[in-house]
Design a protein around this motif. Structure first.
Motif, short mmCIF file in Angstrom:
data_model
loop_
_atom_site.label_atom_id
_atom_site.label_comp_id
_atom_site.label_asym_id
_atom_site.label_seq_id
_atom_site.Cartn_x
_atom_site.Cartn_y
_atom_site.Cartn_z
N GLY A 186 11.53 20.50 -11.29
CA GLY A 186 9.91 19.89 -10.71
C GLY A 186 8.62 19.67 -10.64
N SER A 187 8.76 19.59 -12.26
CA SER A 187 7.69 19.15 -13.43
C SER A 187 7.85 17.48 -14.18
N LEU A 188 8.12 16.83 -12.86
CA LEU A 188 7.65 15.32 -13.05
C LEU A 188 6.47 15.09 -13.48
N GLU A 189 5.96 14.63 -14.13
CA GLU A 189 4.71 13.95 -14.34
C GLU A 189 4.88 12.83 -13.66
N VAL A 190 3.94 12.38 -12.69
CA VAL A 190 3.53 10.93 -12.26
C VAL A 190 2.61 10.64 -12.56
N GLN A 191 2.12 9.04 -12.23
CA GLN A 191 1.12 8.70 -12.84
C GLN A 191 0.63 7.75 -11.40
N PRO A 192 -0.25 7.50 -11.03
CA PRO A 192 -0.84 6.64 -9.58
C PRO A 192 -0.96 6.05 -10.47
N LEU A 193 -0.91 4.99 -9.40
CA LEU A 193 -1.15 3.20 -9.92
C LEU A 193 -2.67 2.77 -9.49
N LEU A 194 -3.71 3.02 -10.83
CA LEU A 194 -5.27 2.72 -9.97
C LEU A 194 -4.93 0.84 -9.28
N ILE A 195 -4.41 0.13 -9.75
CA ILE A 195 -4.02 -0.32 -8.73
C ILE A 195 -2.46 -0.95 -8.45
N PRO A 196 -2.45 -1.20 -6.88
CA PRO A 196 -0.98 -0.65 -7.41
C PRO A 196 0.03 -2.38 -7.22
N GLU A 197 1.29 -2.34 -7.75
CA GLU A 197 1.50 -3.42 -7.78
C GLU A 197 2.63 -4.04 -6.80
N ARG A 198 2.17 -5.43 -6.63
CA ARG A 198 2.69 -6.01 -5.27
C ARG A 198 3.84 -6.70 -5.74
N VAL A 199 4.64 -6.71 -4.66
CA VAL A 199 6.71 -7.03 -5.42
C VAL A 199 6.98 -7.54 -4.51
N ASP A 200 7.33 -9.04 -4.03
CA ASP A 200 8.57 -9.98 -3.06
C ASP A 200 9.73 -9.37 -2.95
N LEU A 201 9.81 -9.01 -2.62
CA LEU A 201 11.15 -7.90 -2.75
C LEU A 201 12.29 -9.21 -0.81
N ALA A 202 13.59 -9.95 -0.89
CA ALA A 202 14.16 -10.60 -0.86
C ALA A 202 14.78 -9.81 0.83
N PRO A 203 15.22 -9.36 1.79
CA PRO A 203 15.41 -8.87 2.32
C PRO A 203 16.68 -7.51 2.21
N ALA A 204 17.53 -8.22 1.50
CA ALA A 204 18.37 -7.40 1.61
C ALA A 204 17.69 -5.94 0.44
N GLU A 205 16.64 -6.36 -0.19
CA GLU A 205 16.56 -5.69 -1.80
C GLU A 205 15.20 -4.41 -0.51
N ILE A 206 14.71 -4.93 0.61
CA ILE A 206 13.88 -4.17 1.17
C ILE A 206 14.66 -2.83 1.87
N GLU A 207 16.07 -3.44 2.25
CA GLU A 207 16.75 -2.54 2.88
C GLU A 207 17.05 -1.81 2.10
N VAL A 208 17.23 -2.57 0.94
CA VAL A 208 17.70 -0.93 -0.57
C VAL A 208 16.12 -0.28 -0.93
N VAL A 209 15.81 -0.24 -0.58
CA VAL A 209 14.14 0.26 -0.75
C VAL A 209 14.07 1.19 0.52
N THR A 210 13.97 1.15 1.54
CA THR A 210 13.65 1.90 2.57
C THR A 210 15.10 2.77 3.17
N GLU A 211 16.07 2.20 2.34
CA GLU A 211 17.05 3.45 2.45
C GLU A 211 17.27 4.23 1.96
N HIS A 212 16.84 4.14 0.17
CA HIS A 212 16.51 5.06 -0.86
C HIS A 212 15.31 5.26 -1.40
#
Length: 184
Positions: A39-65
């Motif tokens: 429970g000690s994972l350091e998370v680095q918030p991104l000052l400028i979030p990175e946009r990533v274009d994904l295929a529909p199947a990839e969006i499904e994977v991201v949503t599911e997981h």
């Protein structure tokens, strides 16, 4: 350092060659796994979030997981259409671009069998993050970086192979070296 005197030494038992990518990947993987479990994972918030274009199947994977990704420090949000934004990543992965990390993890998750247990999913996420963030074979390292990597090796379990199962080092015995140089 001049290694020639070591190589010619009569008491030399052999030479160990380290795969810097495989070893660094193991070190990162174990560090991520330990931090998530504790429970000690350091998370680095991104000052400028990175946009990533994904295929529909990839969006499904991201949503599911999404939960497994967030548990590993990768927070991904819908941005509209086929685009998502990565708003954070684990600090242990350093300067590795979030988009590359996300794509590696998506590839791993897409090849994971349907219905895989959550522990296996989380492990695939950590493997993907460690693999993409690890130094690459052939990347030049300073002596301090080499020393740190070798030192880190001693603190991780199963340092003899990377998470994929590849060896992190090979040892050539004195006998093997003599045979290769036809000294037997």
């Amino acid at each position: 350092r001049d290694w020639s005197s070591d190589v010619c030494s009569s008491d030399l038992e052999g030479i160990e060659v380290i795969d810097q990518h495989a070893l660094h990947e193991r070190v990162l993987y174990e560090g991520l796994k330990e931090a998530v479990a504790g429970g000690s994972l350091e998370v680095q918030p991104l000052l400028i979030p990175e946009r990533v274009d994904l295929a529909p199947a990839e969006i499904e994977v991201v949503t599911e997981h999404a939960e497994a990704l967030a548990g590993a420090g990768m927070r991904v949000e819908p941005f509209g259409g086929s685009t998502v934004i990565v708003t954070s990543k684990p600090a242990l992965v350093g300067s590795a671009p979030a988009a590359l990390l996300l794509r590696e993890v998506i590839d791993r998750l897409a090849s994971t069998s349907a219905g895989a247990e959550s522990g296996m999913i989380a492990d695939e996420v950590l493997h993907g993050l460690a693999c993409k963030a690890a130094i690459k074979a052939g990347d030049p390292l300073s002596q301090a970086e080499v020393d740190a990597l070798v030192r880190d090796r001693r603190r991780v379990r199963e340092s003899h192979h990377c998470p994929h199962g590849r060896p992190t080092s090979l040892t050539l015995s004195r006998q093997e070296l003599d045979r290769q140089f036809r000294r037997t």
